[in-house]
Design an enzyme around this catalytic site. Structure first.
Site, PDB file in Angstrom:
ATOM      1  N   ASN A 154       0.799  -1.222   0.000  1.00  0.00           N
ATOM      2  CA  ASN A 154       0.000   0.000   0.000  1.00  0.00           C
ATOM      3  C   ASN A 154       0.836   1.278   0.000  1.00  0.00           C
ATOM      4  O   ASN A 154       0.547   2.216  -0.721  1.00  0.00           O
ATOM      5  CB  ASN A 154      -0.998  -0.003   1.162  1.00  0.00           C
ATOM      6  N   GLY A 210       6.464 -15.293  -2.462  1.00  0.00           N
ATOM      7  CA  GLY A 210       5.290 -15.610  -1.680  1.00  0.00           C
ATOM      8  C   GLY A 210       5.623 -16.084  -0.284  1.00  0.00           C
ATOM      9  O   GLY A 210       6.692 -15.776   0.270  1.00  0.00           O
ATOM     10  N   GLU A 252       4.203  -4.282  12.672  1.00  0.00           N
ATOM     11  CA  GLU A 252       3.318  -3.135  12.487  1.00  0.00           C
ATOM     12  C   GLU A 252       2.180  -3.633  11.612  1.00  0.00           C
ATOM     13  O   GLU A 252       2.366  -3.920  10.428  1.00  0.00           O
ATOM     14  CB  GLU A 252       4.069  -1.980  11.836  1.00  0.00           C
ATOM     15  N   CYS A 286      -2.934   1.475   6.799  1.00  0.00           N
ATOM     16  CA  CYS A 286      -3.205   0.943   8.136  1.00  0.00           C
ATOM     17  C   CYS A 286      -3.767   2.007   9.063  1.00  0.00           C
ATOM     18  O   CYS A 286      -4.479   1.696  10.012  1.00  0.00           O
ATOM     19  CB  CYS A 286      -1.937   0.326   8.734  1.00  0.00           C
ATOM     20  N   PHE A 382      -9.956  -1.685   4.630  1.00  0.00           N
ATOM     21  CA  PHE A 382      -8.879  -1.429   3.672  1.00  0.00           C
ATOM     22  C   PHE A 382      -9.444  -1.017   2.315  1.00  0.00           C
ATOM     23  O   PHE A 382      -9.001  -1.464   1.261  1.00  0.00           O
ATOM     24  CB  PHE A 382      -7.953  -2.638   3.539  1.00  0.00           C
TER      25      PHE A 382
END
Length: 485
Positions: A154, A210, A252, A286, A382
């Site tokens: 993000n 991944g 976080e 967040c 989100f």
């Protein structure tokens, strides 16, 4: 060649050199158009093990360098973020779906993170301790060794550099695992900047991939510290794995942040703050304002103002430069946002604005009639969704703020004296009075409580020293001590 010329990195990862990864390659997709911008290499677990061994060797020499040498590299990196801001920003817009202003914020903060980190090598590295013996006694900080940094999509640049820069400045090597969806602006860009800044080979390894790659980057024997930013669910798994291997882990995680609008607040200004807090980068932050808690005397006026803003904010391709919201990162996340809104309505909520999507573009949404058990109130969405709940008393507002498993950020708008009283009673890593919930500065501690993470582990000298060094007890005598044996 430009800084991010694909001829250097396309289809490759960075170990000692740019090389093909054992995991193959993945397309770099522009979410706004679906177009392919290039490809990034994907690492394998074997690549991670090789990288960790190489990084550990390189770290010993790096830690032995003078503070001035390390600080110089960080200062150069800060200058380079500024010099190449336009080129890197274009990748943030196209690869990450962010607005140009958001891209500018990321490159600006990246430069500041490096400038702040440049002060760490010469920061006091310990303290002199009292001792009952005829000796000197010190607690001194030493580099942790190899640090794994796992960062999300993000804010791919900020959420990588805020760990990478201080870890390197303090004498560590770094294994960087960016989200494969934003591996150029959140990975390649960092490696290229530090290459140009003169960082020796082996100290910053780029390992997109991944879950298998993430597991290897946490469990590698050479890794001593793991810095993870991402969802709470993934953070729990990372924390469990790191603890099993006795690694120090900094988490976080998510948030469901509350914005409290007190009686007497300027409604127009409050609605502007609320819209920014909920709709910036499509709510994919967040710190996004996930719950609007508005005093009952203002709630109708506030909802009307917020809904009007939501209806007039343009949504579209951020590369056009004429929109306020860009795309959700991918179909999976867009469908999740849509599902939460649908379930919220089924549970009794009313859509005052938005609630629809076209492809990956989700309209800014306002929900009313939301109860504390409504999915839109409980879950981290989100996405660009603003649930509004009213309260009657300060005690009720505090209870609503604390009625969440998360504890990352709180904004309080209105009377400062009343806001101060609320700030003392809420459980949150950050509280902003007369600001919305999204804020970050390189020199400020950042982190949350509860499901938002395990405390402030980023930002500022104190947090960074704690995060990326180990404390060693050192004693010194003028001669060999006498012993009774």
């Amino acid at each position: 060649m430009t800084l991010l010329d694909p001829a250097r990195w396309d289809g490759r990862i960075k170990l000692d050199t740019w090389t093909e990864g054992g995991g193959g390659a993945s397309d770099v997709v522009e979410p706004a158009t679906g177009g392919v911008l290039g490809s990034v290499g994907l690492a394998s677990a074997d690549d991670v093990r090789t990288a960790a061994t190489t990084a550990a060797r390189a770290q010993e020499d790096w830690a032995a360098r003078s503070p001035e040498d390390r600080a110089t590299v960080l200062r150069r990196a800060g200058d380079l973020w500024e010099q190449h801001a336009a080129e890197i920003g274009d990748w943030i817009v196209r690869e990450g779906g962010g607005l140009p202003t958001k891209a500018g914020l990321e490159t600006h903060i990246a430069a500041n993170e490096c400038y702040e980190a440049a002060s760490l090598p010469t920061h006091p590295q310990g303290e002199v301790l009292a001792t009952n013996d005829a000796r000197w006694s010190f607690a001194r900080r030493r580099p942790a060794g190899v640090v794994t940094v796992i960062a999300p999509f993000n804010f791919p640049l900020i959420l990588s550099i805020r760990s990478v820069a201080p870890a390197l400045a303090l004498g560590n090597a770094v294994l960087l695992k960016p989200d494969p969806r934003t591996a150029v602006c959140g990975g390649v860009a960092l490696v290229r900047i530090f290459e140009e800044a003169g960082l020796p080979d082996g100290l910053l390894q780029l390992l997109p991939g991944g879950a298998e790659v993430g597991e290897a980057a946490v469990s590698a024997p050479e890794v001593t510290v793991v810095s993870f930013t991402g969802s709470t669910a993934a953070g729990r798994a990372v924390g469990e794995l790191a603890s099993r291997h006795l690694k120090r882990v900094h988490l976080e995680l998510g948030g469901n942040n509350a914005l409290v609008v007190l009686p007497g607040a300027d409604v127009a200004a409050a609605a502007s703050a609320g819209a920014f807090g909920s709709y910036l980068h499509q709510g994919q932050i967040c710190m996004t304002t996930g719950r609007h808690l508005v005093h009952e005397s203002l709630v109708d006026e506030y909802v009307a103002a917020l809904a009007e803003k939501a209806r007039t904010l343009p949504v579209g391709d951020p590369a056009s430069g004429r929109v306020a919201l860009g795309p959700i990162i991918d179909e999976l996340q867009a469908a999740r946002v849509e599902s939460i809104v649908a379930r919220a309505v089924e549970a009794g909520a009313t859509v005052e604005a938005g609630g629809t999507r076209e492809g990956l573009f989700f309209a800014p949404t306002v929900l009313t009639g939301v109860t504390p058990d409504n999915p839109a109130y409980v879950e981290e969405i989100f996405g660009p969704v603003a649930p509004v709940v009213s309260f009657a008393t300060t005690d009720e507002a505090v209870a609503l703020v604390n009625d969440s498993e998360y504890g990352l950020s709180v904004g309080i708008l209105g009377d400062v004296g009343e806001a101060m009283k609320i700030a003392d009673r809420v459980r949150s890593g950050k509280v902003h009075i007369n600001e919305q919930t999204v804020s970050d500065e390189a020199n400020a501690p950042f982190g949350g409580t509860g499901a938002s993470g395990n405390g402030s582990r980023f930002g500022g000298a104190a947090a960074n020293l704690e995060a990326f060094t180990e404390v060693q007890w050192l004693t010194v005598r003028p001669g060999i001590a006498p012993y009774p044996f």
